[in-house]
Motif scaffolding. Structure first.
Motif, PDB file in Angstrom:
ATOM      1  N   LYS A  93       0.838  -1.187   0.000  1.00 17.53           N
ATOM      2  CA  LYS A  93       0.000   0.000   0.000  1.00 17.53           C
ATOM      3  C   LYS A  93       0.878   1.243   0.000  1.00 17.53           C
ATOM      4  O   LYS A  93       1.969   1.237   0.557  1.00 17.53           O
ATOM      5  N   PHE A  94       0.357   2.302  -0.622  1.00 18.19           N
ATOM      6  CA  PHE A  94       1.038   3.586  -0.618  1.00 18.19           C
ATOM      7  C   PHE A  94       0.194   4.573   0.185  1.00 18.19           C
ATOM      8  O   PHE A  94      -0.977   4.824  -0.158  1.00 18.19           O
ATOM      9  N   HIS A  95       0.761   5.110   1.236  1.00 11.82           N
ATOM     10  CA  HIS A  95       0.050   6.030   2.109  1.00 11.82           C
ATOM     11  C   HIS A  95       0.323   7.463   1.647  1.00 11.82           C
ATOM     12  O   HIS A  95       1.430   7.977   1.813  1.00 11.82           O
ATOM     13  N   THR A  96      -0.679   8.080   1.048  1.00 11.57           N
ATOM     14  CA  THR A  96      -0.537   9.424   0.498  1.00 11.57           C
ATOM     15  C   THR A  96      -1.431  10.410   1.239  1.00 11.57           C
ATOM     16  O   THR A  96      -2.266  10.016   2.062  1.00 11.57           O
ATOM     17  N   ASP A  97      -1.262  11.684   0.930  1.00  9.71           N
ATOM     18  CA  ASP A  97      -2.092  12.722   1.546  1.00  9.71           C
ATOM     19  C   ASP A  97      -3.555  12.567   1.159  1.00  9.71           C
ATOM     20  O   ASP A  97      -4.455  12.987   1.895  1.00  9.71           O
ATOM     21  N   ASP A  98      -3.806  11.978  -0.015  1.00  9.91           N
ATOM     22  CA  ASP A  98      -5.179  11.827  -0.500  1.00  9.91           C
ATOM     23  C   ASP A  98      -5.843  10.545  -0.008  1.00  9.91           C
ATOM     24  O   ASP A  98      -7.050  10.378  -0.146  1.00  9.91           O
ATOM     25  N   GLY A  99      -5.057   9.634   0.535  1.00 13.16           N
ATOM     26  CA  GLY A  99      -5.613   8.366   1.003  1.00 13.16           C
ATOM     27  C   GLY A  99      -4.656   7.219   0.756  1.00 13.16           C
ATOM     28  O   GLY A  99      -3.495   7.424   0.378  1.00 13.16           O
ATOM     29  N   ILE A 100      -5.129   6.017   0.963  1.00  7.75           N
ATOM     30  CA  ILE A 100      -4.301   4.818   0.816  1.00  7.75           C
ATOM     31  C   ILE A 100      -4.521   4.189  -0.560  1.00  7.75           C
ATOM     32  O   ILE A 100      -5.654   3.905  -0.949  1.00  7.75           O
ATOM     33  N   CYS A 151       9.846   3.769   1.006  1.00  4.59           N
ATOM     34  CA  CYS A 151       9.092   3.824   2.256  1.00  4.59           C
ATOM     35  C   CYS A 151       9.591   4.996   3.100  1.00  4.59           C
ATOM     36  O   CYS A 151      10.728   4.950   3.588  1.00  4.59           O
ATOM     37  N   PRO A 152       8.751   6.048   3.335  1.00 11.21           N
ATOM     38  CA  PRO A 152       7.430   6.248   2.742  1.00 11.21           C
ATOM     39  C   PRO A 152       7.539   6.675   1.273  1.00 11.21           C
ATOM     40  O   PRO A 152       8.624   7.017   0.845  1.00 11.21           O
ATOM     41  N   PRO A 153       6.386   6.657   0.555  1.00 10.20           N
ATOM     42  CA  PRO A 153       5.010   6.364   0.981  1.00 10.20           C
ATOM     43  C   PRO A 153       4.633   4.886   0.910  1.00 10.20           C
ATOM     44  O   PRO A 153       3.654   4.468   1.472  1.00 10.20           O
ATOM     45  N   GLY A 154       5.435   4.071   0.206  1.00  5.12           N
ATOM     46  CA  GLY A 154       5.080   2.668   0.044  1.00  5.12           C
ATOM     47  C   GLY A 154       5.392   1.845   1.275  1.00  5.12           C
ATOM     48  O   GLY A 154       6.330   2.146   2.032  1.00  5.12           O
ATOM     49  N   MET A 166     -10.545  -0.002 -15.146  1.00  6.48           N
ATOM     50  CA  MET A 166     -10.009  -0.629 -13.952  1.00  6.48           C
ATOM     51  C   MET A 166     -10.377   0.227 -12.738  1.00  6.48           C
ATOM     52  O   MET A 166     -10.362   1.456 -12.807  1.00  6.48           O
ATOM     53  N   PRO A 167     -10.719  -0.398 -11.606  1.00 10.85           N
ATOM     54  CA  PRO A 167     -11.150   0.379 -10.442  1.00 10.85           C
ATOM     55  C   PRO A 167     -10.045   1.256  -9.871  1.00 10.85           C
ATOM     56  O   PRO A 167      -8.858   0.962 -10.017  1.00 10.85           O
ATOM     57  N   ASP A 168     -10.456   2.326  -9.230  1.00 11.29           N
ATOM     58  CA  ASP A 168      -9.535   3.229  -8.543  1.00 11.29           C
ATOM     59  C   ASP A 168      -8.855   2.453  -7.408  1.00 11.29           C
ATOM     60  O   ASP A 168      -9.537   1.915  -6.533  1.00 11.29           O
ATOM     61  N   PRO A 169      -7.515   2.371  -7.397  1.00 10.00           N
ATOM     62  CA  PRO A 169      -6.844   1.612  -6.333  1.00 10.00           C
ATOM     63  C   PRO A 169      -7.031   2.204  -4.933  1.00 10.00           C
ATOM     64  O   PRO A 169      -6.689   1.564  -3.945  1.00 10.00           O
TER      65      PRO A 169
END
Length: 337
Positions: free
Chosen positions: A14-21, A61-64, A275-278
């Protein structure tokens, strides 16, 4: 019994970003035997490159973050390694051919120096000996030694990709990861690079993961195929299993989208939807919003793995678990619909 070289089990990234995961890789499983070539196929954004970078230990890492799972190489879990130990493997045991050869090469170093650097770092030889071996590697990838002291910008795209391949193979790795190595090349040069890679694979007995969205490349170079969608492997098997007896609706749709020169059609077939939004994946099967066979169960619950033949052909679809009754996925040509 074939020697298992690489096993990836239940990998979650997972990538933890300001907009979400961003849910990039979601419970991915794959395996590779020594000397075997695996084609990793899927649309852009499926998580193919992220998976490759995880094997190389290059997830930032971060964001991954690798949340769970294991990457076992020759019986050793790479995720548990310290960076100093990973450096001894990366480039020597496991190498990668990156998608864009221009950005993969250092613009202020000659191609000779870049190949020699890898050899000197991993094999502990003198600078002179490393340069001699680098010249030999250039010869193997069909670049004249007279051009060894030139810089990347002096080479064409195809020649630069050959230099990247020479760097990747300089220490005779057991595993080579090729991330769409021919994407930026024209068709003629693409064929030459693929032919050369097949020859080098035979010469060095190197196992390879070929990341691509082109089934033609897979057919030419691979022994096994894994089809990836929204961070998961939805179908995998031998080349014959997947090409002759594709079962997952997504795999069948991909084959249906390949142009057929023998058929006169006004429009090319395409899989409906995107493809769905991850960052907002479906709670059930990730392909269910686009699947014509989906029922409520598909939207609510992820399908498990179903083994179709021996241990080789595996698919993730509720149709094959028997949960949807007698429903069958039709394998007719979608152009006829």
């Amino acid at each position: 019994m074939e020697e298992k070289l690489l096993e990836v089990n239940d990998l979650v990234i997972k990538f933890h970003t300001d907009d979400g995961i961003v849910h990039a890789v979601n419970g991915l499983d794959l395996s590779l035997n020594a000397g075997e070539t695996l084609g990793l196929v899927g649309e852009t954004g499926a998580g193919k490159t992220t998976t490759a970078l995880a094997v190389m230990g290059l997830i930032d890492c971060p964001p991954g973050k690798l949340h769970s799972g294991e990457i076992v190489y020759k019986g050793q879990d790479l995720i548990a390694l310290k960076e100093a130990d990973y450096l001894k493997i990366r480039g020597k045991e496991i190498s990668m051919i990156f998608q864009d050869p221009m950005t993969a090469l250092n613009p202020v170093m000659t191609v000779l120096d870049q190949i020699a650097e890898v050899i000197e770092n991993h094999q502990g030889v003198s600078t002179r000996e490393a340069e001699e071996r680098a010249v030999e590697m250039l010869k193997i990838v069909r670049i004249p030694r007279e051009r060894a002291k030139e810089y990347p910008h002096q080479f064409s795209g195809g020649m630069r990709q050959r230099v990247v391949i020479a760097i990747a193979l300089a220490c005779n790795p057991s595993l080579l990861i090729a991330d769409e190595p021919t994407t930026a090349l024209d068709v003629t040069i693409q064929a030459q690079v693929l032919e050369m890679m097949k020859d080098l694979r035979s010469e060095f007995n190197t196992a390879m993961i070929m990341i691509t969205h082109d089934f033609g490349i897979v057919a030419e170079t691979c022994d096994r195929v894994a089809v990836m969608y929204a961070g998961e492997i939805v179908e995998n098997g031998t080349l014959r299993d997947v090409f002759k007896d594709a079962r997952h609706p997504y795999t069948i749709g991909l084959f249906g989208a390949i142009p057929n020169l023998e058929r006169d059609t006004e429009f090319l077939y395409q899989i409906e939807g995107l493809m769905p939004d991850p960052m907002d994946l479906p709670s059930g099967c990730p392909f269910s919003p686009r699947c014509t066979y989906a029922e409520q169960l598909c939207h609510d619950q992820k399908p498990g793995k179903t083994v179709l033949s021996g241990e080789d052909h595996v698919v993730r679809c509720h149709v094959y678990t028997g949960s949807l009754g007698t429903k069958e996925v039709r394998r007719e040509d979608p152009h006829n619909e």
